[in-house]
Design a protein around this motif. Structure first.
Motif, PDB file in Angstrom:
ATOM      1  N   VAL A  43       0.868  -1.173   0.000  1.00 36.34           N
ATOM      2  CA  VAL A  43       0.000   0.000   0.000  1.00 36.34           C
ATOM      3  C   VAL A  43       0.906   1.224   0.000  1.00 36.34           C
ATOM      4  N   TYR A  44       0.667   2.154  -0.926  1.00 37.65           N
ATOM      5  CA  TYR A  44       1.445   3.381  -1.011  1.00 37.65           C
ATOM      6  C   TYR A  44       0.620   4.531  -0.446  1.00 37.65           C
ATOM      7  N   VAL A  45       1.198   5.252   0.502  1.00 36.60           N
ATOM      8  CA  VAL A  45       0.519   6.397   1.111  1.00 36.60           C
ATOM      9  C   VAL A  45       1.499   7.565   1.195  1.00 36.60           C
ATOM     10  N   ASP A  46       0.956   8.753   1.318  1.00 34.81           N
ATOM     11  CA  ASP A  46       1.813   9.925   1.476  1.00 34.81           C
ATOM     12  C   ASP A  46       2.392  10.005   2.879  1.00 34.81           C
ATOM     13  N   LEU A  47       1.549   9.807   3.886  1.00 31.45           N
ATOM     14  CA  LEU A  47       1.957   9.980   5.274  1.00 31.45           C
ATOM     15  C   LEU A  47       1.457   8.813   6.105  1.00 31.45           C
ATOM     16  N   ALA A  48       2.347   8.205   6.871  1.00 33.01           N
ATOM     17  CA  ALA A  48       1.960   7.095   7.757  1.00 33.01           C
ATOM     18  C   ALA A  48       2.490   7.384   9.154  1.00 33.01           C
ATOM     19  N   TYR A  49       1.636   7.172  10.119  1.00 30.51           N
ATOM     20  CA  TYR A  49       2.004   7.310  11.526  1.00 30.51           C
ATOM     21  C   TYR A  49       2.422   5.931  12.016  1.00 30.51           C
ATOM     22  N   ILE A  50       3.643   5.815  12.534  1.00 29.63           N
ATOM     23  CA  ILE A  50       4.105   4.517  13.023  1.00 29.63           C
ATOM     24  C   ILE A  50       3.308   4.192  14.284  1.00 29.63           C
ATOM     25  N   PRO A  51       2.606   3.057  14.289  1.00 32.40           N
ATOM     26  CA  PRO A  51       1.682   2.731  15.381  1.00 32.40           C
ATOM     27  C   PRO A  51       2.315   2.679  16.768  1.00 32.40           C
ATOM     28  N   ASN A  52       1.477   2.925  17.751  1.00 31.64           N
ATOM     29  CA  ASN A  52       1.789   2.709  19.164  1.00 31.64           C
ATOM     30  C   ASN A  52       3.019   3.490  19.635  1.00 31.64           C
ATOM     31  N   HIS A  53       3.112   4.747  19.216  1.00 34.30           N
ATOM     32  CA  HIS A  53       4.220   5.627  19.621  1.00 34.30           C
ATOM     33  C   HIS A  53       5.578   5.022  19.301  1.00 34.30           C
ATOM     34  N   CYS A  54       5.657   4.332  18.176  1.00 32.52           N
ATOM     35  CA  CYS A  54       6.904   3.711  17.702  1.00 32.52           C
ATOM     36  C   CYS A  54       7.411   2.661  18.687  1.00 32.52           C
ATOM     37  N   LYS A  57       5.977  -3.255  19.922  1.00 34.09           N
ATOM     38  CA  LYS A  57       4.929  -4.252  20.173  1.00 34.09           C
ATOM     39  C   LYS A  57       4.162  -4.634  18.919  1.00 34.09           C
ATOM     40  N   ASN A  58       3.949  -3.682  18.003  1.00 34.29           N
ATOM     41  CA  ASN A  58       3.086  -3.958  16.855  1.00 34.29           C
ATOM     42  C   ASN A  58       3.705  -3.653  15.501  1.00 34.29           C
ATOM     43  N   THR A  59       4.929  -3.188  15.471  1.00 32.62           N
ATOM     44  CA  THR A  59       5.533  -2.785  14.206  1.00 32.62           C
ATOM     45  C   THR A  59       6.828  -3.559  13.987  1.00 32.62           C
ATOM     46  N   ASP A  60       6.932  -4.173  12.811  1.00 37.07           N
ATOM     47  CA  ASP A  60       8.109  -4.957  12.464  1.00 37.07           C
ATOM     48  C   ASP A  60       8.455  -4.685  10.998  1.00 37.07           C
ATOM     49  N   PRO A  61       9.486  -5.320  10.451  1.00 38.51           N
ATOM     50  CA  PRO A  61       9.841  -5.061   9.044  1.00 38.51           C
ATOM     51  C   PRO A  61       8.680  -5.292   8.083  1.00 38.51           C
ATOM     52  N   GLU A  62       7.789  -6.223   8.402  1.00 42.61           N
ATOM     53  CA  GLU A  62       6.643  -6.503   7.527  1.00 42.61           C
ATOM     54  C   GLU A  62       5.760  -5.264   7.346  1.00 42.61           C
ATOM     55  N   PHE A  63       5.597  -4.478   8.411  1.00 40.83           N
ATOM     56  CA  PHE A  63       4.822  -3.238   8.320  1.00 40.83           C
ATOM     57  C   PHE A  63       5.412  -2.334   7.240  1.00 40.83           C
ATOM     58  N   PHE A  64       6.736  -2.166   7.268  1.00 39.03           N
ATOM     59  CA  PHE A  64       7.383  -1.267   6.317  1.00 39.03           C
ATOM     60  C   PHE A  64       7.466  -1.854   4.916  1.00 39.03           C
ATOM     61  N   ARG A  66       4.937  -3.530   3.654  1.00 44.77           N
ATOM     62  CA  ARG A  66       3.568  -3.423   3.147  1.00 44.77           C
ATOM     63  C   ARG A  66       3.045  -1.993   3.095  1.00 44.77           C
ATOM     64  N   VAL A  67       3.418  -1.160   4.069  1.00 48.23           N
ATOM     65  CA  VAL A  67       2.954   0.227   4.113  1.00 48.23           C
ATOM     66  C   VAL A  67       4.122   1.106   3.672  1.00 48.23           C
ATOM     67  N   ARG A  68       4.080   1.532   2.435  1.00 47.78           N
ATOM     68  CA  ARG A  68       5.170   2.299   1.849  1.00 47.78           C
ATOM     69  C   ARG A  68       4.753   3.768   1.789  1.00 47.78           C
ATOM     70  N   ALA A  69       5.378   4.560   2.636  1.00 51.33           N
ATOM     71  CA  ALA A  69       4.997   5.959   2.771  1.00 51.33           C
ATOM     72  C   ALA A  69       6.119   6.887   2.329  1.00 51.33           C
ATOM     73  N   SER A  70       5.726   8.041   1.845  1.00 54.21           N
ATOM     74  CA  SER A  70       6.706   9.087   1.556  1.00 54.21           C
ATOM     75  C   SER A  70       7.208   9.693   2.856  1.00 54.21           C
ATOM     76  N   TYR A  71       6.314   9.754   3.851  1.00 55.94           N
ATOM     77  CA  TYR A  71       6.653  10.307   5.160  1.00 55.94           C
ATOM     78  C   TYR A  71       6.155   9.364   6.245  1.00 55.94           C
ATOM     79  N   LEU A  93      14.603   0.307   8.124  1.00 56.44           N
ATOM     80  CA  LEU A  93      15.728   0.061   7.206  1.00 56.44           C
ATOM     81  C   LEU A  93      15.594  -1.293   6.523  1.00 56.44           C
ATOM     82  N   GLU A  94      15.260  -2.308   7.295  1.00 53.38           N
ATOM     83  CA  GLU A  94      15.125  -3.654   6.726  1.00 53.38           C
ATOM     84  C   GLU A  94      13.971  -3.729   5.726  1.00 53.38           C
ATOM     85  N   GLY A  95      12.819  -3.185   6.106  1.00 53.20           N
ATOM     86  CA  GLY A  95      11.660  -3.222   5.216  1.00 53.20           C
ATOM     87  C   GLY A  95      11.901  -2.429   3.938  1.00 53.20           C
ATOM     88  N   LYS A  96      12.442  -1.216   4.073  1.00 55.69           N
ATOM     89  CA  LYS A  96      12.691  -0.356   2.907  1.00 55.69           C
ATOM     90  C   LYS A  96      13.714  -0.985   1.971  1.00 55.69           C
TER      91      LYS A  96
END
Length: 155
Positions: A43-54, A57-64, A66-71, A93-96
């Motif tokens: 999914v390509y989006v302009d702006l993505a907020y990294i969940p749960n205050h970074c 617990k919920n964000t791993d390389p798979e998130f990055f 799948r969610v490809r953001a400019s910001y 870094l790993e996801g990108k």
């Protein structure tokens, strides 16, 4: 019995439940051990907020992957709770690195933290290689003809 013919009592049994038609044990259903989500296009989006205050617990390389953001907005200013998480910043870094295209990405931290500063300094070469720019928390962001400090981006 087919799934539709199962007695209702089998659906309310606290030891067993059905998820997508598959019997599971709710005691083992944590976010990390849940059923895998089928792969699909990113999914390509302009702006993505990294969940749960970074938090890690919920964000791993798979998130990055799948969610490809400019910001990406990195919130979090609570070192005691691991926010922001070094593991999440490394996951970016790993996801990108697996995107297969060198799109510009801008990371917007809303707070100046020791974790973010150390990560920035230690991975600066990798960031440049992956076309990732990290704004200083004192940076200014211009969106929809309005200019404001990057640290004001909160959700």
């Amino acid at each position: 019995h087919t799934e539709d013919e199962l007695p209702r009592s089998s659906h309310s049994n606290p030891g067993k439940s059905l998820v997508n038609g598959i019997k599971t044990n709710p005691a083992s259903n944590s976010p990390k051990s849940s059923l895998p989500v089928p792969m699909g296009p990113p999914v390509y989006v302009d702006l993505a907020y990294i969940p749960n205050h970074c938090s890690g617990k919920n964000t791993d390389p798979e998130f990055f992957k799948r969610v490809r953001a400019s910001y990406y907005v990195v919130s979090g200013n609570d070192a005691a709770n691991g926010e922001p998480s070094r593991a999440v910043l490394d996951a970016l870094l790993e996801g990108k690195s697996q995107w297969g295209e060198n799109l510009q990405v801008t990371l917007i931290p809303t707070h100046d933290t020791e974790v973010t500063r150390e990560w920035y300094q230690q991975t600066h070469e990798k960031q440049q290689e992956l076309n990732i720019m990290v704004l200083a928390s004192s940076s200014t962001v211009v969106m929809q003809d309005e200019s404001f400090p990057a640290c004001k981006i909160e959700f």
